[in-house]
Design a protein around this motif. Structure first.
Motif, PDB file in Angstrom:
ATOM      1  N   GLY A  82      67.914  23.945  48.225  1.00  0.00           N
ATOM      2  CA  GLY A  82      68.644  23.900  46.960  1.00  0.00           C
ATOM      3  C   GLY A  82      69.994  24.580  47.089  1.00  0.00           C
ATOM      4  N   GLU A  83      70.578  24.906  45.957  1.00  0.00           N
ATOM      5  CA  GLU A  83      71.930  25.482  45.948  1.00  0.00           C
ATOM      6  C   GLU A  83      71.896  26.997  46.097  1.00  0.00           C
ATOM      7  OE1 GLU A  83      74.236  26.357  42.288  1.00  0.00           O
ATOM      8  OE2 GLU A  83      75.382  24.591  42.894  1.00  0.00           O
ATOM      9  N   GLN A  84      71.416  27.657  45.076  1.00  0.00           N
ATOM     10  CA  GLN A  84      71.358  29.117  45.054  1.00  0.00           C
ATOM     11  C   GLN A  84      70.304  29.510  44.020  1.00  0.00           C
ATOM     12  OE1 GLN A  84      74.642  31.168  43.232  1.00  0.00           O
ATOM     13  NE2 GLN A  84      74.818  29.715  41.564  1.00  0.00           N
ATOM     14  N   PRO A  85      69.790  30.736  44.078  1.00  0.00           N
ATOM     15  CA  PRO A  85      68.822  31.138  43.064  1.00  0.00           C
ATOM     16  C   PRO A  85      69.460  31.112  41.677  1.00  0.00           C
ATOM     17  CG  PRO A  85      69.303  32.956  44.612  1.00  0.00           C
ATOM     18  CD  PRO A  85      70.083  31.781  45.053  1.00  0.00           C
ATOM     19  N   GLY A  86      68.648  30.822  40.665  1.00  0.00           N
ATOM     20  CA  GLY A  86      69.096  30.906  39.272  1.00  0.00           C
ATOM     21  C   GLY A  86      68.688  32.255  38.687  1.00  0.00           C
TER      22      GLY A  86
ATOM     23  N   GLU B  73      65.003  33.177  39.334  1.00  0.00           N
ATOM     24  CA  GLU B  73      64.787  33.420  40.767  1.00  0.00           C
ATOM     25  C   GLU B  73      65.365  34.773  41.157  1.00  0.00           C
ATOM     26  OE1 GLU B  73      65.982  30.539  39.483  1.00  0.00           O
ATOM     27  OE2 GLU B  73      64.330  29.165  39.959  1.00  0.00           O
TER      28      GLU B  73
ATOM     29  N   PRO C 189      62.402  31.657  45.334  1.00  0.00           N
ATOM     30  CA  PRO C 189      63.164  30.442  45.049  1.00  0.00           C
ATOM     31  C   PRO C 189      62.408  29.469  44.138  1.00  0.00           C
ATOM     32  CG  PRO C 189      62.193  30.307  47.245  1.00  0.00           C
ATOM     33  CD  PRO C 189      61.866  31.683  46.706  1.00  0.00           C
ATOM     34  N   PHE C 190      63.145  28.782  43.298  1.00  0.00           N
ATOM     35  CA  PHE C 190      62.619  27.692  42.469  1.00  0.00           C
ATOM     36  C   PHE C 190      61.389  28.096  41.647  1.00  0.00           C
ATOM     37  CE2 PHE C 190      65.313  25.097  45.277  1.00  0.00           C
ATOM     38  CZ  PHE C 190      65.957  24.327  44.308  1.00  0.00           C
TER      39      PHE C 190
ATOM     40  N   ALA D 117      64.187  24.625  36.835  1.00  0.00           N
ATOM     41  CA  ALA D 117      64.451  23.594  37.858  1.00  0.00           C
ATOM     42  C   ALA D 117      63.286  23.522  38.844  1.00  0.00           C
ATOM     43  CB  ALA D 117      65.760  23.884  38.597  1.00  0.00           C
TER      44      ALA D 117
ATOM     45  N   ASN E 275      67.307  27.979  49.765  1.00  0.00           N
ATOM     46  CA  ASN E 275      68.603  27.664  49.162  1.00  0.00           C
ATOM     47  C   ASN E 275      69.712  27.820  50.187  1.00  0.00           C
ATOM     48  OD1 ASN E 275      68.184  27.151  46.229  1.00  0.00           O
ATOM     49  ND2 ASN E 275      67.197  29.162  46.334  1.00  0.00           N
TER      50      ASN E 275
ATOM     51  N   HIS F 175      70.086  17.414  42.556  1.00  0.00           N
ATOM     52  CA  HIS F 175      69.478  18.711  42.273  1.00  0.00           C
ATOM     53  C   HIS F 175      68.611  18.589  41.015  1.00  0.00           C
ATOM     54  CE1 HIS F 175      68.964  22.889  41.323  1.00  0.00           C
ATOM     55  NE2 HIS F 175      69.376  23.164  42.545  1.00  0.00           N
TER      56      HIS F 175
END
Ligand code: URA
Length: 222
Positions: free
Chosen positions: A66-70, A73, A79-80, A84, A106, A193
């Protein structure tokens, strides 16, 4: 035994950001995760709660990037695990991909965000190319250890990190690519994504598109 190299300067110019000095030689995934917790290779560590390293089977057949932690996260250090991630879990199940065969990570390991006002909600901000490049040595180390049969590329940031800045998800989604990634031959299936599905006006159609791309990945692993 894993050995740690020299320390990087946090005051480096953007094009000198790199995690490389923090990535120990000869490390297994557990040692990499411990080392990543100390990464100061770019400034994103300053505002994030913690490093969010990849998770999953050590020799997973498929790696999802993925892109980066939200926000969630960043708080939980995994992660994830936010909205999402929940959508991704459902899409994997619908595509017939066993999460037990997956390693999830990520392109960037720290949460980048802005706040409109102090103490207000943290708003996701996409990492720039320097930050993505800086984090590349962690992703390269994860790929070298896990050796997945297939990488599922989730969205533009992961695509640019792995396939270069000319990557366009709309051009290659749902296809099996064969590329050299960090010096190793690798098969990859790009898709959107999962956050883009959550933001889509026509969410059901966007979700079906994601599942259809993941089914290509599932077939490519047989
Ligand atoms: N989005 C990502 O790209 N990764 C996460 O871990 C969570 C949300």
């Amino acid at each position: 035994m894993a050995t740690t190299k020299a320390k990087a300067s946090a005051a480096a110019p953007e094009d000198a950001y790199t995690a490389a000095p923090f990535v120990p030689d000869g490390a297994d995934l557990a040692a990499l995760r411990r080392a990543a917790a100390q990464c100061r290779g770019c400034p994103l560590h300053r505002d994030a709660t913690q490093t969010v390293f990849g998770e999953g089977a050590a020799h997973a057949r498929v790696m999802l990037v993925g892109e980066q932690p939200g926000d969630q996260e960043d708080r939980q250090g995994r992660p994830f695990v936010g909205p999402a991630g929940k959508l991704l879990d459902r899409a994997l199940a619908d595509a017939g991909i066993d999460p037990g065969e997956a390693y999830v990570t990520n392109a960037v390991k720290h949460f980048k965000f802005t706040r409109s006002e102090p103490r207000k909600r943290r708003i996701h901000k996409a990492p720039n190319l320097h930050e993505t490049a800086a984090c590349g040595p962690w992703l390269a180390a994860e790929l070298a250890l896990v050796e997945p049969e297939l990488v599922v590329v989730l969205g533009a940031t992961a695509g640019k990190a792995l396939l270069g800045s000319s990557f366009r998800v709309t051009e290659v989604r749902g296809t099996v690519l064969e590329r050299e990634i960090h010096g190793r031959p690798q098969r990859l299936v790009p898709t959107v994504h999962p956050s883009s599905v959550l933001r889509a006006d026509e969410r059901e159609g966007a979700y079906r598109g994601l599942v259809s791309d993941l089914k290509v990945a599932a077939r490519a692993m047989r």
